[in-house]
Motif scaffolding. Structure first.
Motif, mmCIF file in Angstrom:
data_model
loop_
_atom_site.group_PDB
_atom_site.id
_atom_site.type_symbol
_atom_site.label_atom_id
_atom_site.label_comp_id
_atom_site.label_asym_id
_atom_site.label_seq_id
_atom_site.Cartn_x
_atom_site.Cartn_y
_atom_site.Cartn_z
ATOM 1 N N THR A 26 0.854 -1.228 0.094
ATOM 2 C CA THR A 26 -0.100 -0.025 0.073
ATOM 3 C C THR A 26 0.890 1.186 -0.025
ATOM 4 O O THR A 26 1.899 1.216 0.463
ATOM 5 C CB THR A 26 -0.947 0.089 1.160
ATOM 6 N N ALA A 27 0.361 2.470 -0.489
ATOM 7 C CA ALA A 27 1.114 3.631 -0.372
ATOM 8 C C ALA A 27 1.371 4.052 0.851
ATOM 9 O O ALA A 27 2.534 4.431 1.159
ATOM 10 C CB ALA A 27 0.167 4.691 -1.279
ATOM 11 N N ALA A 28 0.564 3.847 1.677
ATOM 12 C CA ALA A 28 0.681 4.251 3.129
ATOM 13 C C ALA A 28 1.672 3.545 3.872
ATOM 14 O O ALA A 28 2.736 4.142 4.471
ATOM 15 C CB ALA A 28 -0.532 4.091 4.069
ATOM 16 N N GLY A 29 1.820 2.430 3.472
ATOM 17 C CA GLY A 29 2.636 1.425 4.087
ATOM 18 C C GLY A 29 4.127 1.746 3.488
ATOM 19 O O GLY A 29 5.349 1.835 4.300
ATOM 20 N N SER A 30 4.270 2.039 2.200
ATOM 21 C CA SER A 30 5.418 2.435 1.620
ATOM 22 C C SER A 30 6.003 3.796 2.036
ATOM 23 O O SER A 30 7.220 3.721 2.186
ATOM 24 C CB SER A 30 5.295 2.641 0.211
ATOM 25 N N LEU B 177 15.259 8.986 -5.151
ATOM 26 C CA LEU B 177 16.621 8.289 -4.501
ATOM 27 C C LEU B 177 17.277 7.140 -5.201
ATOM 28 O O LEU B 177 18.451 7.057 -4.846
ATOM 29 C CB LEU B 177 15.880 7.705 -2.961
ATOM 30 N N LEU B 178 16.449 6.318 -5.774
ATOM 31 C CA LEU B 178 17.292 5.330 -6.530
ATOM 32 C C LEU B 178 17.733 5.557 -7.969
ATOM 33 O O LEU B 178 18.367 4.815 -8.473
ATOM 34 C CB LEU B 178 16.315 4.087 -6.643
ATOM 35 N N LEU B 179 17.130 6.733 -8.443
ATOM 36 C CA LEU B 179 17.670 7.153 -9.820
ATOM 37 C C LEU B 179 18.842 7.665 -9.805
ATOM 38 O O LEU B 179 19.306 8.989 -10.011
ATOM 39 C CB LEU B 179 16.696 7.908 -10.388
ATOM 40 N N ASP B 180 19.966 7.151 -9.211
ATOM 41 C CA ASP B 180 21.207 7.620 -9.223
ATOM 42 C C ASP B 180 22.304 6.478 -9.662
ATOM 43 O O ASP B 180 21.918 5.398 -9.449
ATOM 44 C CB ASP B 180 21.634 8.225 -7.733
ATOM 45 N N GLY B 181 23.530 6.820 -10.158
ATOM 46 C CA GLY B 181 24.309 5.649 -10.761
ATOM 47 C C GLY B 181 24.609 4.636 -9.903
ATOM 48 O O GLY B 181 24.636 3.446 -10.051
ATOM 49 N N LYS B 182 25.034 5.146 -8.564
ATOM 50 C CA LYS B 182 25.517 4.392 -7.318
ATOM 51 C C LYS B 182 24.521 2.926 -7.190
ATOM 52 O O LYS B 182 24.786 1.882 -7.303
ATOM 53 C CB LYS B 182 25.851 5.002 -6.071
ATOM 54 N N HIS B 183 23.063 3.446 -7.201
ATOM 55 C CA HIS B 183 22.124 2.276 -6.434
ATOM 56 C C HIS B 183 21.871 1.567 -7.824
ATOM 57 O O HIS B 183 21.763 0.383 -7.612
ATOM 58 C CB HIS B 183 20.988 2.952 -5.965
ATOM 59 N N LEU C 134 12.757 -1.499 -11.936
ATOM 60 C CA LEU C 134 13.065 -0.751 -13.135
ATOM 61 C C LEU C 134 11.898 -0.307 -13.865
ATOM 62 O O LEU C 134 11.942 0.790 -14.488
ATOM 63 C CB LEU C 134 13.833 -1.787 -14.009
ATOM 64 N N ARG C 135 10.816 -1.082 -13.856
ATOM 65 C CA ARG C 135 9.775 -0.657 -14.771
ATOM 66 C C ARG C 135 9.082 0.626 -13.848
ATOM 67 O O ARG C 135 8.679 1.453 -14.544
ATOM 68 C CB ARG C 135 8.894 -1.712 -14.315
ATOM 69 N N ASN C 136 8.986 0.505 -12.691
ATOM 70 C CA ASN C 136 8.658 1.748 -11.789
ATOM 71 C C ASN C 136 9.738 2.921 -12.158
ATOM 72 O O ASN C 136 9.068 4.067 -12.439
ATOM 73 C CB ASN C 136 8.633 1.522 -10.355
ATOM 74 N N LEU C 137 10.941 2.867 -12.389
ATOM 75 C CA LEU C 137 11.709 3.854 -12.598
ATOM 76 C C LEU C 137 11.667 4.699 -13.893
ATOM 77 O O LEU C 137 11.747 5.672 -14.385
ATOM 78 C CB LEU C 137 13.155 3.616 -12.344
ATOM 79 N N CYS C 138 11.033 3.715 -14.958
ATOM 80 C CA CYS C 138 10.774 4.412 -16.145
ATOM 81 C C CYS C 138 9.682 5.236 -16.248
ATOM 82 O O CYS C 138 9.400 6.108 -17.336
ATOM 83 C CB CYS C 138 10.506 2.985 -17.219
ATOM 84 N N PHE C 139 8.822 5.299 -15.108
ATOM 85 C CA PHE C 139 7.788 6.266 -15.154
ATOM 86 C C PHE C 139 8.264 7.821 -14.858
ATOM 87 O O PHE C 139 7.501 8.789 -15.181
ATOM 88 C CB PHE C 139 6.917 6.215 -13.865
ATOM 89 N N SER D 232 11.095 -2.592 -4.692
ATOM 90 C CA SER D 232 10.118 -2.522 -5.846
ATOM 91 C C SER D 232 8.881 -1.804 -5.473
ATOM 92 O O SER D 232 8.361 -1.083 -6.067
ATOM 93 C CB SER D 232 9.638 -3.949 -6.693
ATOM 94 N N ASN D 233 8.209 -2.278 -4.365
ATOM 95 C CA ASN D 233 7.005 -1.367 -3.744
ATOM 96 C C ASN D 233 7.271 0.007 -3.391
ATOM 97 O O ASN D 233 6.290 0.703 -3.816
ATOM 98 C CB ASN D 233 6.721 -2.460 -2.524
ATOM 99 N N ILE D 234 8.064 0.318 -2.595
ATOM 100 C CA ILE D 234 8.247 1.662 -2.575
ATOM 101 C C ILE D 234 8.515 2.570 -3.572
ATOM 102 O O ILE D 234 8.702 3.730 -3.433
ATOM 103 C CB ILE D 234 9.577 1.772 -1.277
ATOM 104 N N THR D 235 8.999 2.101 -4.552
ATOM 105 C CA THR D 235 9.199 2.852 -5.915
ATOM 106 C C THR D 235 7.916 3.167 -6.556
ATOM 107 O O THR D 235 7.886 3.933 -7.607
ATOM 108 C CB THR D 235 10.194 2.164 -6.907
ATOM 109 N N GLN D 236 6.934 2.777 -6.036
ATOM 110 C CA GLN D 236 5.570 3.343 -6.330
ATOM 111 C C GLN D 236 5.396 4.791 -5.934
ATOM 112 O O GLN D 236 4.565 5.691 -6.356
ATOM 113 C CB GLN D 236 4.306 2.529 -5.722
#
Length: 371
Positions: A132-136, A188-194, A218-223, A177-181
């Motif tokens: 859920t969004a709240a849980g994330s 935060l994850l769209l950096d080269g290091k991670h 990766l799919r979520n980052l493509c949004f 994956s879930n928190i990238t909703q």
């Protein structure tokens, strides 16, 4: 018994809820260990059905007692309490109640502890919570609102197979994956290091859960359409990572093969495709997201994505994934939109076009049922 009644969907009366409250007196750290073990076993049995899970909404004090035993000194008690929490976090109503308690931070602390015995159970509970969004939001807050960057630790756990010798921790990928909703998590994850550390796990053979979690991430980052140029640049080179699991052993003309990313040129005769249909669908969805921008469509076309997807579509047996692939191919071969309409993620699709897609999907479903 209460467990049997819960399993049959029995609606509990006030008197029966009172009997649950009697159980609570045995769910305290001060209670004799053998009695605690029996009591938490009863609780675990109740959490195994939707009816039993709802009891914890109507009786929040029982939920609180269960949570208090997660870190009990008795391994038998703590194990059953964690297993109960895994079951309870499958219920969105219970998740709402859990998020009001001071437990998420303790779970995150336990997960990043390389010596914690029940880390796999914690991992599964946090995976359920973040559906859920709240849980994330609650989990992400615990990852970033501290002196040390717990998000980096989660990435590290995902990449280091033996981080905890007592746990496999595959569900860490699902948590990521879930928190990238959430857009904040994507940023935060769209950096080269991670990102560069996580991408190779698309090919992680030992766990479909870990592999699927990373593909979902990766799919979520493509949004994030404004990052498409970077994602497809030489620095990140996301395209071959998404295409390779969908590619087979098919041979192409040399002039076509030379268009492909280097990793997809002249694949061996025994090259196999991703075995899990849900992962294949997420890969196709990621490619579709990259087609939302002009730069994305341009690069995918230049790299021969259409030819690879054409052959993949011939192979794909899963109906919903095949339909997604057909839509992707349609985006790749269509004429470019008019100026000002290039970013498809910001274009409002006319109602009649939406209906055409729905009718197409219905037609395909009908054809599959009759065949």
């Amino acid at each position: 018994s209460l467990i049997k009644m819960a399993a049959t969907g029995h609606r509990f009366e006030d008197a029966e809820v009172d009997s649950l409250k009697e159980l609570e007196q045995f769910l305290t750290p001060e209670t004799r260990k053998d009695i605690r073990i029996q009591a938490i076993s009863q609780v675990l049995g109740l959490t195994g059905t939707p009816g039993g899970q709802r009891l914890f909404v109507s009786c929040p004090s029982l939920l609180k007692c269960t949570v208090q035993l997660l870190f009990d000194q008795s391994p038998a008690v703590a194990n059953n309490a964690h297993l109960a929490l895994v079951n309870l976090t499958n219920n969105d109503e219970v998740v709402d109640a859990i998020l009001k308690m001071d437990v998420v931070k303790r779970l995150v602390d336990a997960l990043v502890n390389p010596d914690f015995v029940f880390a796999d159970q914690v991992c599964a509970s946090l995976s359920n919570l973040t559906r859920t969004a709240a849980g994330s939001k609650a989990v992400l807050a615990c990852l970033v609102d501290c002196d040390e960057n717990r998000l980096s630790k989660l990435v590290n756990i995902c990449c280091v197979v033996d981080y905890n010798s007592k746990a496999k921790l595959h569900y860490v990928a699902t948590i990521l994956s879930n928190i990238t909703q959430l857009r904040d998590a994507r940023a935060l994850l769209l950096d080269g290091k991670h990102l560069l550390r996580l991408m190779p796990l698309v090919h992680f053979e030992n766990s479909v859960i870990r592999r699927g979690g990373i593909v979902g991430l990766l799919r979520n980052l493509c949004f994030e359409t404004e990052r498409h140029s970077w994602l497809l640049s030489e620095e990140v080179d996301l395209l071959p990572v998404l295409l390779l699991p969908l590619a087979g052993p098919e041979e192409f003309e040399d002039q076509d093969t030379e268009k492909f990313p280097l990793d997809l040129q002249y694949l061996p005769d025994d090259k196999t495709r991703e075995e899990d249909p849900s992962i294949r669908k997420m890969l196709v969805e990621a490619l579709m997201q990259l087609c939302a921008t002009k730069v994305g469509r341009k690069i995918l076309r230049e790299k021969g994505t259409y030819l690879l997807m054409r052959e993949y579509h011939k192979w794909e047996k899963d109906d919903s994934t095949a339909q997604a692939c057909e839509k992707l191919i349609g985006m790749l071969i269509a004429d470019e939109p008019e100026p000002g309409m290039e970013d498809l993620s910001k274009v409002t699709i006319p109602e009649e076009v939406t209906k055409q897609f729905e009718q197409y999907d219905l037609k395909k479903a009908t054809e599959n049922e009759s065949s």
